[in-house]
Design a protein around this motif. Structure first.
Motif, PDB file in Angstrom:
ATOM      1  N   ALA A   1       0.963  -1.113   0.009  1.00  8.05           N
ATOM      2  CA  ALA A   1       0.082   0.160   0.273  1.00  8.05           C
ATOM      3  C   ALA A   1       0.780   1.098  -0.087  1.00  8.05           C
ATOM      4  O   ALA A   1       0.597   2.182  -0.804  1.00  8.05           O
ATOM      5  N   CYS A   2       2.051   1.045   0.751  1.00  3.09           N
ATOM      6  CA  CYS A   2       3.003   2.253   0.588  1.00  3.09           C
ATOM      7  C   CYS A   2       3.260   2.585  -0.785  1.00  3.09           C
ATOM      8  O   CYS A   2       3.655   3.911  -1.289  1.00  3.09           O
ATOM      9  N   LEU A   3       3.799   1.698  -1.439  1.00  6.47           N
ATOM     10  CA  LEU A   3       4.379   1.800  -2.551  1.00  6.47           C
ATOM     11  C   LEU A   3       3.321   2.504  -3.349  1.00  6.47           C
ATOM     12  O   LEU A   3       3.667   3.361  -4.185  1.00  6.47           O
ATOM     13  N   PHE A   4       1.942   2.341  -3.674  1.00 10.50           N
ATOM     14  CA  PHE A   4       1.007   2.989  -4.261  1.00 10.50           C
ATOM     15  C   PHE A   4       0.952   4.295  -3.857  1.00 10.50           C
ATOM     16  O   PHE A   4       1.134   5.087  -4.475  1.00 10.50           O
ATOM     17  N   LEU A   5       0.947   4.484  -2.702  1.00  7.63           N
ATOM     18  CA  LEU A   5       0.744   5.972  -1.878  1.00  7.63           C
ATOM     19  C   LEU A   5       1.784   6.723  -2.440  1.00  7.63           C
ATOM     20  O   LEU A   5       1.757   8.030  -3.112  1.00  7.63           O
ATOM     21  N   PHE A   6       3.205   6.181  -2.354  1.00  5.09           N
ATOM     22  CA  PHE A   6       4.134   7.174  -2.658  1.00  5.09           C
ATOM     23  C   PHE A   6       4.139   7.497  -4.387  1.00  5.09           C
ATOM     24  O   PHE A   6       4.509   8.488  -4.626  1.00  5.09           O
TER      25      PHE A   6
ATOM     26  N   GLY B   1      13.814   4.619  -3.650  1.00  5.03           N
ATOM     27  CA  GLY B   1      13.387   5.304  -2.491  1.00  5.03           C
ATOM     28  C   GLY B   1      12.182   4.873  -1.856  1.00  5.03           C
ATOM     29  O   GLY B   1      11.894   4.593  -0.713  1.00  5.03           O
ATOM     30  N   TYR B   2      11.035   4.605  -3.041  1.00  9.64           N
ATOM     31  CA  TYR B   2       9.869   4.152  -2.524  1.00  9.64           C
ATOM     32  C   TYR B   2       9.994   2.832  -1.806  1.00  9.64           C
ATOM     33  O   TYR B   2       9.357   2.468  -0.787  1.00  9.64           O
ATOM     34  N   LEU B   3      10.760   1.801  -2.508  1.00  7.96           N
ATOM     35  CA  LEU B   3      10.663   0.478  -1.936  1.00  7.96           C
ATOM     36  C   LEU B   3      11.356   0.589  -0.725  1.00  7.96           C
ATOM     37  O   LEU B   3      10.765   0.212   0.407  1.00  7.96           O
ATOM     38  N   TRP B   4      12.565   1.430  -0.215  1.00  9.06           N
ATOM     39  CA  TRP B   4      13.234   1.508   1.046  1.00  9.06           C
ATOM     40  C   TRP B   4      12.233   2.074   2.255  1.00  9.06           C
ATOM     41  O   TRP B   4      12.348   1.612   3.350  1.00  9.06           O
ATOM     42  N   VAL B   5      11.682   3.080   1.821  1.00  9.41           N
ATOM     43  CA  VAL B   5      10.867   3.840   2.650  1.00  9.41           C
ATOM     44  C   VAL B   5       9.643   3.071   3.059  1.00  9.41           C
ATOM     45  O   VAL B   5       9.215   2.974   4.294  1.00  9.41           O
ATOM     46  N   GLY B   6       9.148   2.485   2.244  1.00 11.42           N
ATOM     47  CA  GLY B   6       8.118   1.543   2.478  1.00 11.42           C
ATOM     48  C   GLY B   6       8.353   0.315   3.358  1.00 11.42           C
ATOM     49  O   GLY B   6       7.677  -0.061   4.297  1.00 11.42           O
TER      50      GLY B   6
ATOM     51  N   LEU C   1      13.508  -9.390   4.755  1.00  8.89           N
ATOM     52  CA  LEU C   1      13.927  -9.804   3.799  1.00  8.89           C
ATOM     53  C   LEU C   1      12.682 -10.291   2.962  1.00  8.89           C
ATOM     54  O   LEU C   1      12.425  -9.855   1.853  1.00  8.89           O
ATOM     55  N   ALA C   2      11.955 -11.042   3.602  1.00  6.91           N
ATOM     56  CA  ALA C   2      10.799 -11.441   3.007  1.00  6.91           C
ATOM     57  C   ALA C   2       9.844 -10.376   2.630  1.00  6.91           C
ATOM     58  O   ALA C   2       9.340 -10.161   1.315  1.00  6.91           O
ATOM     59  N   VAL C   3       9.609  -9.577   3.247  1.00  3.81           N
ATOM     60  CA  VAL C   3       8.568  -8.524   3.042  1.00  3.81           C
ATOM     61  C   VAL C   3       9.223  -7.649   1.929  1.00  3.81           C
ATOM     62  O   VAL C   3       8.593  -7.292   0.805  1.00  3.81           O
ATOM     63  N   GLY C   4      10.618  -7.399   1.899  1.00  4.09           N
ATOM     64  CA  GLY C   4      11.265  -6.686   0.711  1.00  4.09           C
ATOM     65  C   GLY C   4      11.339  -7.361  -0.471  1.00  4.09           C
ATOM     66  O   GLY C   4      11.129  -6.677  -1.550  1.00  4.09           O
ATOM     67  N   LEU C   5      11.539  -8.615  -0.484  1.00  2.00           N
ATOM     68  CA  LEU C   5      11.596  -9.441  -1.653  1.00  2.00           C
ATOM     69  C   LEU C   5      10.227  -9.579  -2.197  1.00  2.00           C
ATOM     70  O   LEU C   5       9.853  -9.554  -3.226  1.00  2.00           O
ATOM     71  N   ALA C   6       9.199  -9.671  -1.259  1.00  2.00           N
ATOM     72  CA  ALA C   6       7.705  -9.396  -1.808  1.00  2.00           C
ATOM     73  C   ALA C   6       7.342  -8.179  -2.667  1.00  2.00           C
ATOM     74  O   ALA C   6       6.758  -8.325  -3.592  1.00  2.00           O
ATOM     75  N   MET C   7       8.180  -7.215  -1.872  1.00  2.00           N
ATOM     76  CA  MET C   7       7.820  -5.949  -2.555  1.00  2.00           C
ATOM     77  C   MET C   7       8.340  -5.768  -4.018  1.00  2.00           C
ATOM     78  O   MET C   7       7.933  -4.901  -4.947  1.00  2.00           O
TER      79      MET C   7
END
Lengths: 229, 215, 41, 225
Positions: free
Chosen positions: D34-39, D56-61, D109-115
């Motif tokens: 949802a953060c990715l969309f928002l950004f 940037g969006y990936l890491w702040v999310g 890591l799991a959440v990051g890779l899922a993003m």
């Protein structure tokens, strides 16, 4: 020189911010003795038990278990505290298996589960347990450890009548095993018959330390009828 | 207590003399013109803010090692003074960057590092206000302070690296000897002022702890 | 390095000094007052 | 030796607990998406800016989602006194820290890779330097956030106002590694002509090493009572 006392505390004190919950407590409990600690709410029973079992560190004074500072003797000490310390998402069996492996505990998981009557619910997540069942699981972990020094903080609280019988049975087992036991309770009349000595605490100080047989009638009368309020 | 007031008086004296010399006697810098005069208050504030945060780091290591309450009082006081000086420094930085670079914040590595330190120690001040037990409050804030201080090196390096990719270095390089005198006077002035403020805040922390810990 | 980008710039110098000394004076003043309030002075 | 075996057992417990409560982990990942969309809406929808800002969006999310995962990791310990029970077994505090930090790292890591696949699709950010490089960036960033994250969630979980305290303490602290990880990820996505990616990665690795060792050193002080 005979063996060092199981629990030796010298001028023990613990304060929380401005208030001394326990102060100036000096006591020596020989090995295999069973001692009851009783007194009104807020007299410092729980704090004293938590300091003696090294769950919390003293603000003043020192605790030695079998001659060694309590913090270094944790493998020989077991504490049943108000908080049961379980992981909600894990099953009863998993919680015990974790404790057994992490603490290298000698007991058998299935054995203690039977002993506390949780064998049928062992694989449900603890989240689904009632307060009484959580307390039985805490008892199971205590039995699993087979510690030399056992501290029980109001063991009868939140248990049904069968649970009370279970606690009596555990106390007898501990006596048979020759463990040193400290029981903090309001069930003064019931526990007086199972222990050797009684210590009465009043606002953080030891008011009396007598053999169990001579516990004052007043204290006996004061015991509440039902569970540990 | 006398020496605390003396330190305060010295600060006022030095700062006025230093500022006076800086304004009227020091030459106007040929490139930056008048705006360079901000340096006489900006650089001393920077040094003193860093000194305050370094003192906070020393205080937290002191507490973790010795568990003596004086370290906790020092930590509490240097955090507060450090945060105020840090915020002041950021405002000065903005007022210096606008005439020089046309923007209020030009991500100068040193200024940005101090700003991040202010955020870090503001978080630690919040942590201290949310922990009731004095011993835990002292220990946890000391741990957070040690981590936060060690981290400032990374912040400086990362920002410095990030900026060299985009902008040339922006700090004034040559300092005319005649400019060093007012700078140094003001620097001592700020340090004495910080000592005065920390000393007062230290005594306040001691009084509060005495009230908190009295049986 | 560009000479003062914005001509003048005196108002920024003045602003910097005024803000600095006002903030420091206020901070010192409140510190003394707070210390007295809490019996630390 | 004992700390290593205890650490693995704690990690095993973390993973089993995460698996049993996987609904929560997926909720955290959904929050991150949802953060990715928002950004992307916030930053403007045209192609170039989106691809350039994707890192940037990936890491702040991920950082925002990490506060949820990290806050949960110690709520579980303090809610029923499990932390105290562990310390009384006894479990060595360093083993407890390493086990929990590894658990948190794997979660991040799991959440990051899922993003990543979503970021690639949403921002047309197919990594020019290849997926393994991008995965390496996510791994080193997660490792760098996990250590200070575990430390500060241990602190915040036992203070009042813990949900505001964790991000307030954590974000200034992880700023350098988020900067470095973002730069490395951006180079992985948009191409790395002057191969600076390696040096940015080494910054996150250095950051991780410092904070894992400081954490192991200071964690016993945090959990002592």
């Amino acid at each position: 020189m005979d063996a060092p006392a199981a629990i030796a505390a010298r001028d023990l004190g613990r304060r929380f911010a401005g208030r001394w919950a326990v102060r100036g407590v000096t006591l020596e409990i020989p090995a295999s003795q069973m001692v009851m600690i009783h007194g009104p709410n807020g007299s410092g029973k729980t704090t004293l038990l938590r300091v003696l079992s090294s769950a919390i560190s003293p603000s003043q004074g020192e605790v030695r278990v079998h001659g060694v500072p309590a913090v270094e003797a944790r493998r020989r000490i077991a504490l049943l505290s108000h908080a049961d310390g379980h992981y909600d998402e894990l099953s009863g069996r998993d919680n015990l298996a974790l404790a057994k492996e992490l603490g290298k505990m000698p007991g058998s998981v299935d054995g203690v589960l039977d002993a506390v009557g949780l064998a049928s619910r062992a694989d449900d997540p603890v989240r689904a347990y009632s307060a009484g069942m959580r307390k039985r699981l805490a008892f199971a972990r205590l039995l699993l450890k087979e510690a030399d020094v056992v501290c029980l903080d109001e063991p009868y609280a939140a248990l049904d009548p069968e649970g009370h019988a279970l606690v009596d049975d555990v106390l007898r087992q501990l006596r048979a095993r020759g463990a040193t036991v400290l029981v903090s309770t309001h069930q003064v009349r019931r526990v007086a018959g199972l222990v050797d000595h009684a210590i009465r605490l009043e606002n953080g100080h030891v008011a009396a330390q007598v053999p169990a047989a001579q516990v004052s009638p007043a204290a006996l009368a004061a015991a509440p009828a039902g569970g540990d309020a | 207590m006398k020496h605390v007031w003396a330190s305060g008086a010295a600060a006022v004296l030095l700062l006025s003399v230093g500022t006076y010399i800086g304004f009227f006697h020091a030459p106007v810098e040929q490139y930056m013109g008048i705006t360079q005069k901000i340096m006489y208050v900006h650089v001393p504030t920077a040094w003193t803010a860093l000194l305050a945060f370094t003192a906070a780091f020393v205080a937290s290591v002191g507490w973790l090692w010795k568990r003596a309450w004086t370290w906790d009082y020092l930590l509490e006081s240097t955090i507060e003074v450090g945060i105020v000086l840090g915020c002041l420094l950021s405002v000065q930085g903005a007022l210096w960057a606008k005439p020089t670079w046309g923007v209020y914040w030009d991500w100068d590595p040193r200024l940005t590092s101090v700003a991040v330190m202010v955020l870090t120690y503001a978080g630690i001040a919040a942590l201290r206000s949310f922990v009731d037990d004095p011993v835990k409050r002292a220990t946890w804030s000391s741990v957070a302070s040690a981590l936060g201080y060690v981290n400032v090196i990374f912040v400086y390096l990362c920002v410095k690296w990030l900026r060299t990719l985009h902008q040339p270095q922006s700090s004034p390089s040559t300092v005319d000897p005649a400019m060093v005198l007012p700078l140094r006077i003001n620097a001592f002035g700020m340090i004495f002022l910080a000592i005065f403020l920390v000393a007062l805040r230290y005594r306040m922390a001691r009084a509060r702890r005495a009230r908190e810990l009295e049986a | 390095m560009p000479a003062g980008v914005l001509t003048g710039g005196e108002e920024f110098v003045a602003a910097a000094y005024i803000v600095s000394f006002v903030v420091l004076a206020l901070f010192a003043g409140t510190m003394i007052w707070r210390a007295r309030q809490e019996g630390a002075l | 030796m004992e700390i290593a075996s205890q650490c693995l057992l704690v990690l095993q417990k973390e993973l089993r607990h995460l698996w049993r409560a996987r609904a929560r982990a997926t909720a955290t990942a959904t929050f991150a998406l949802a953060c990715l969309f928002l950004f992307s809406f916030a930053g403007g929808l045209d192609g170039d800016t989106l691809r350039d800002n994707a890192a940037g969006y990936l890491w702040v999310g991920l950082l925002l989602a990490s506060t949820l995962a990290l806050g949960e990791s110690f709520r579980v310990e303090t809610e029923h006194g499990a932390l105290e029970a562990l310390l009384l077994f006894p479990v060595h505090p360093v083993a407890l820290f390493l086990g929990k930090a590894l658990g948190n790292m794997l979660t991040l890591l799991a959440v990051g890779l899922a993003m990543v696949p979503f970021a690639v699709a949403l921002f047309d950010a197919a990594p020019r330097e290849g997926v393994p490089t991008l995965a390496a960036c996510v791994l080193s960033g997660s490792a760098a956030i996990a250590a200070p994250g575990t430390m500060h969630s241990a602190l915040a979980s036992r203070a009042r106002a813990r949900d505001v305290l964790l991000p307030l303490l954590l974000f200034p602290l992880v700023l350098p590694c988020v900067v470095a990880a973002t730069q490395a990820t951006r180079l992985a996505i948009t191409g790395d002509p002057m191969n600076q990616l390696g040096s940015w990665l080494s910054v996150t690795v250095a950051f991780a090493i410092v904070h894992w060792s400081l954490g192991a050193l200071l964690f016993p002080l945090v959990v002592e009572d």
